[in-house]
Motif scaffolding. Structure first.
Motif, PDB file in Angstrom:
ATOM      1  N   ASP A   1      -2.502  -0.734  -7.548  1.00  0.00           N
ATOM      2  CA  ASP A   1      -3.378  -1.891  -7.374  1.00  0.00           C
ATOM      3  C   ASP A   1      -3.111  -2.593  -6.044  1.00  0.00           C
ATOM      4  OD1 ASP A   1      -0.939  -2.953  -7.873  1.00  0.00           O
ATOM      5  OD2 ASP A   1      -1.520  -4.110  -9.646  1.00  0.00           O
ATOM      6  N   GLY A   2      -2.311  -1.922  -5.218  1.00  0.00           N
ATOM      7  CA  GLY A   2      -2.010  -2.462  -3.897  1.00  0.00           C
ATOM      8  C   GLY A   2      -1.679  -1.307  -2.971  1.00  0.00           C
ATOM      9  N   LYS A   3      -0.589  -1.456  -2.234  1.00  0.00           N
ATOM     10  CA  LYS A   3      -0.179  -0.393  -1.328  1.00  0.00           C
ATOM     11  C   LYS A   3       0.410   0.796  -2.093  1.00  0.00           C
ATOM     12  CE  LYS A   3       0.759  -3.161   2.810  1.00  0.00           C
ATOM     13  NZ  LYS A   3       1.771  -3.497   3.863  1.00  0.00           N
ATOM     14  N   ILE A   4       0.274   1.978  -1.502  1.00  0.00           N
ATOM     15  CA  ILE A   4       0.877   3.190  -2.062  1.00  0.00           C
ATOM     16  C   ILE A   4       2.311   3.278  -1.550  1.00  0.00           C
ATOM     17  CG2 ILE A   4       0.819   5.708  -2.044  1.00  0.00           C
ATOM     18  CD1 ILE A   4      -2.273   5.444  -1.839  1.00  0.00           C
ATOM     19  N   ASN A   5       3.260   3.339  -2.475  1.00  0.00           N
ATOM     20  CA  ASN A   5       4.679   3.359  -2.115  1.00  0.00           C
ATOM     21  C   ASN A   5       5.147   4.795  -1.876  1.00  0.00           C
ATOM     22  OD1 ASN A   5       4.836   0.557  -2.514  1.00  0.00           O
ATOM     23  ND2 ASN A   5       5.210   0.849  -4.709  1.00  0.00           N
ATOM     24  N   ILE A   6       5.716   5.033  -0.712  1.00  0.00           N
ATOM     25  CA  ILE A   6       6.237   6.348  -0.338  1.00  0.00           C
ATOM     26  C   ILE A   6       7.734   6.216  -0.086  1.00  0.00           C
ATOM     27  CG2 ILE A   6       6.052   8.278   1.272  1.00  0.00           C
ATOM     28  CD1 ILE A   6       3.228   7.280   1.974  1.00  0.00           C
TER      29      ILE A   6
ATOM     30  N   LEU B   1       5.971  10.383   8.464  1.00  0.00           N
ATOM     31  CA  LEU B   1       5.910   9.008   7.978  1.00  0.00           C
ATOM     32  C   LEU B   1       5.642   8.019   9.113  1.00  0.00           C
ATOM     33  CD1 LEU B   1       8.780   8.839   5.328  1.00  0.00           C
ATOM     34  CD2 LEU B   1       6.317   8.903   4.938  1.00  0.00           C
ATOM     35  N   GLU B   2       6.180   8.306  10.276  1.00  0.00           N
ATOM     36  CA  GLU B   2       5.926   7.434  11.428  1.00  0.00           C
ATOM     37  C   GLU B   2       4.433   7.409  11.763  1.00  0.00           C
ATOM     38  OE1 GLU B   2       7.358   6.904  16.102  1.00  0.00           O
ATOM     39  OE2 GLU B   2       8.324   8.386  14.799  1.00  0.00           O
ATOM     40  N   ILE B   3       3.807   8.579  11.706  1.00  0.00           N
ATOM     41  CA  ILE B   3       2.368   8.679  11.975  1.00  0.00           C
ATOM     42  C   ILE B   3       1.574   7.943  10.903  1.00  0.00           C
ATOM     43  CG2 ILE B   3       0.419  10.287  12.113  1.00  0.00           C
ATOM     44  CD1 ILE B   3       2.433  12.327  13.322  1.00  0.00           C
ATOM     45  N   ILE B   4       1.954   8.167   9.651  1.00  0.00           N
ATOM     46  CA  ILE B   4       1.255   7.530   8.528  1.00  0.00           C
ATOM     47  C   ILE B   4       1.401   6.012   8.584  1.00  0.00           C
ATOM     48  CG2 ILE B   4       1.319   7.218   6.018  1.00  0.00           C
ATOM     49  CD1 ILE B   4      -0.149   9.748   6.849  1.00  0.00           C
ATOM     50  N   GLN B   5       2.588   5.534   8.897  1.00  0.00           N
ATOM     51  CA  GLN B   5       2.822   4.093   8.972  1.00  0.00           C
ATOM     52  C   GLN B   5       1.947   3.448  10.048  1.00  0.00           C
ATOM     53  OE1 GLN B   5       5.118   1.856   7.104  1.00  0.00           O
ATOM     54  NE2 GLN B   5       3.521   0.644   8.072  1.00  0.00           N
ATOM     55  N   ASN B   6       1.833   4.122  11.192  1.00  0.00           N
ATOM     56  CA  ASN B   6       1.008   3.584  12.281  1.00  0.00           C
ATOM     57  C   ASN B   6      -0.480   3.653  11.972  1.00  0.00           C
ATOM     58  OD1 ASN B   6       3.217   2.961  13.907  1.00  0.00           O
ATOM     59  ND2 ASN B   6       3.276   5.008  14.810  1.00  0.00           N
ATOM     60  N   LYS B   7      -0.867   4.660  11.200  1.00  0.00           N
ATOM     61  CA  LYS B   7      -2.288   4.878  10.924  1.00  0.00           C
ATOM     62  C   LYS B   7      -2.785   4.070   9.734  1.00  0.00           C
ATOM     63  CE  LYS B   7      -5.560   8.733  11.013  1.00  0.00           C
ATOM     64  NZ  LYS B   7      -5.701  10.203  11.082  1.00  0.00           N
ATOM     65  N   TYR B   8      -1.913   3.866   8.722  1.00  0.00           N
ATOM     66  CA  TYR B   8      -2.343   3.196   7.492  1.00  0.00           C
ATOM     67  C   TYR B   8      -1.375   2.068   7.098  1.00  0.00           C
ATOM     68  CZ  TYR B   8      -5.249   7.375   7.023  1.00  0.00           C
ATOM     69  OH  TYR B   8      -6.146   8.392   7.243  1.00  0.00           O
ATOM     70  N   PRO B   9      -1.069   1.136   8.004  1.00  0.00           N
ATOM     71  CA  PRO B   9      -0.092   0.083   7.665  1.00  0.00           C
ATOM     72  C   PRO B   9      -0.542  -0.794   6.508  1.00  0.00           C
ATOM     73  CG  PRO B   9      -1.277  -0.469   9.679  1.00  0.00           C
ATOM     74  CD  PRO B   9      -1.642   0.951   9.349  1.00  0.00           C
ATOM     75  N   GLU B  10      -1.855  -0.933   6.328  1.00  0.00           N
ATOM     76  CA  GLU B  10      -2.370  -1.785   5.256  1.00  0.00           C
ATOM     77  C   GLU B  10      -2.453  -1.058   3.920  1.00  0.00           C
ATOM     78  OE1 GLU B  10      -5.692   0.763   6.394  1.00  0.00           O
ATOM     79  OE2 GLU B  10      -4.107  -0.272   7.500  1.00  0.00           O
ATOM     80  N   LYS B  11      -2.254   0.259   3.936  1.00  0.00           N
ATOM     81  CA  LYS B  11      -2.405   1.045   2.700  1.00  0.00           C
ATOM     82  C   LYS B  11      -1.093   1.555   2.132  1.00  0.00           C
ATOM     83  CE  LYS B  11      -7.123   2.794   3.524  1.00  0.00           C
ATOM     84  NZ  LYS B  11      -7.706   2.243   2.278  1.00  0.00           N
TER      85      LYS B  11
END
Length: 379
Positions: A222-227, A248-258
């Motif tokens: 119901d919020g961010k996806i925890n990895i 993860l660095e790429i994902i963090q930069n691309k989807y910080p709100e998700k």
């Protein structure tokens, strides 16, 4: 039956014991607790040197300059003192060819005494040993835990534990166990493949998981996806952790709100479990064909795990790709693609979560696995 399980890796013997006890058998585990994981055991011969920060550092210097490992000497001394307790067991099973973590020559002497006062001896193949390491070195698989070393021989010092099995003393230990045991059992596809042509190999039994002790947590997004990426620095190269870190660095930069990403290092087992309880996606390893205990327990909890899930594993369990877990590869772009797919399709996370639990209950049930061990031991 009266059963002695020697050594512990990631709760394999503990889960097996729980299944055997429910089936009415008398089981004793003797181990050193599996290093920093500190698993409970019935009889513990854990090294006092290893438990002391200062003594451990001094021992490392002795290994480097005197070529003497006092932890192994202490282990041999402690296990010898316990030998009078280990009599008249119907089955003795070693967790590994180096189950006692003692110099091979001394280990053979101890094992001769252990064998002489009990009925049957079996050996598990659930990690590095003579057969597995030598098979991996032939590079017949597209990758293995030795791939980083094979690609960069300057990493040899990081693979000393694995490569020790190629030395003459460990070959002698291997040959002794092959001659004096009634067979070797593999715990997953990564060991099943190397063992298939060995005349002492008696088959694969999946890692037993006690799902009564591992609750399935229905995921709620119901919020961010925890990895979550939990790192053991001793095995980070063998598990290909750098590929996860870059992805993860790429994902963090691309989807910080998700997404919410957590990375930890070298946590004891109990603390590790607490932290990942809140995660949706767990990153485990990239160089495996099958899942290790860490991945299996996470799958039992309903986590979506990036781990070994190669075609050979899919065929063995008659599964389709991306249904119970995600096959992790040593390829950053591929990992990013799979993570994106899940982030943008959270319903897939929920689907895989449920199927992961069903798979563990079906193929890794600790009582069913215990029955399979009894079948092998009784043949």
């Amino acid at each position: 039956m009266k059963i002695l399980l020697v050594g512990e890796y990631s709760r394999l013997h503990s889960s097996l014991k729980e299944g055997l006890v429910e089936l009415g058998h008398n089981v004793t585990i003797v181990s050193s607790g599996d290093g920093m994981k500190k698993f409970k055991t019935d009889i513990n011969y854990n090294s006092k040197i290893k438990a002391s920060f200062i003594l451990n550092k001094l021992n490392n210097l002795c290994i480097r300059y005197l070529k003497t490992d006092f932890i192994k000497i202490e282990n041999a001394y402690r296990f010898k003192k316990l030998l009078p307790k280990f009599k008249n067991f119907d089955v003795v099973q070693l967790i590994n060819e180096d189950a006692l973590f003692v110099e091979p020559y001394t280990q053979i002497k101890i094992l001769k005494k252990l064998i002489s006062q009990n009925k049957k001896l079996f050996v598990l193949c659930c990690g590095d040993d003579y057969t597995v390491v030598n098979y991996y070195l032939k590079e017949e698989l597209k990758y293995s835990v030795l791939t980083p070393y094979l690609n960069d021989k300057s990493l040899k010092h990081r693979f000393v534990f694995s490569l020790k099995y190629t030395t003459k003393p460990f070959k002698k230990l291997h040959e002794f166990l092959k001659e004096n045991s009634l067979g070797t059992i593999a715990s997953d596809i990564d060991y099943h493949i190397p063992m298939q042509n060995e005349n002492n190999y008696i088959g694969l039994i999946a890692n037993p998981i006690n799902t009564k002790k591992i609750a399935f947590n229905k995921l709620n997004i119901d919020g961010k996806i925890n990895i979550f990426l939990g790192i053991n620095t001793h095995s980070r190269i063998k598990k290909g952790i750098s590929f996860f870190e870059k992805a993860l660095e790429i994902i963090q930069n691309k989807y910080p709100e998700k997404v919410s990403i957590k990375i930890t290092e070298n946590l004891p087992y109990n603390e590790y479990i607490k932290i990942y309880n809140e995660t949706h996606i767990l990153l485990d390893q990239v160089y495996g064909y099958d899942q290790g205990y860490n991945a299996l327990e996470a799958m039992a909890k309903g986590k979506v795990v990036f781990t070994g899930a190669e075609q050979e594993w899919l065929d063995y369990y008659n599964l389709k790709e991306n249904t119970v877990t995600i096959n992790a590869l040593p390829n950053v772009d591929y990992l990013v693609e799979k993570l994106e797919w899940l982030i943008l399709n959270p319903n897939k996370i929920l689907e895989i979560s449920k199927e992961a639990r069903r798979f563990i209950e079906r193929e890794h049930n600790y009582i069913s696995c215990a029955k399979l061990y009894l079948e092998k031991w009784n043949k």
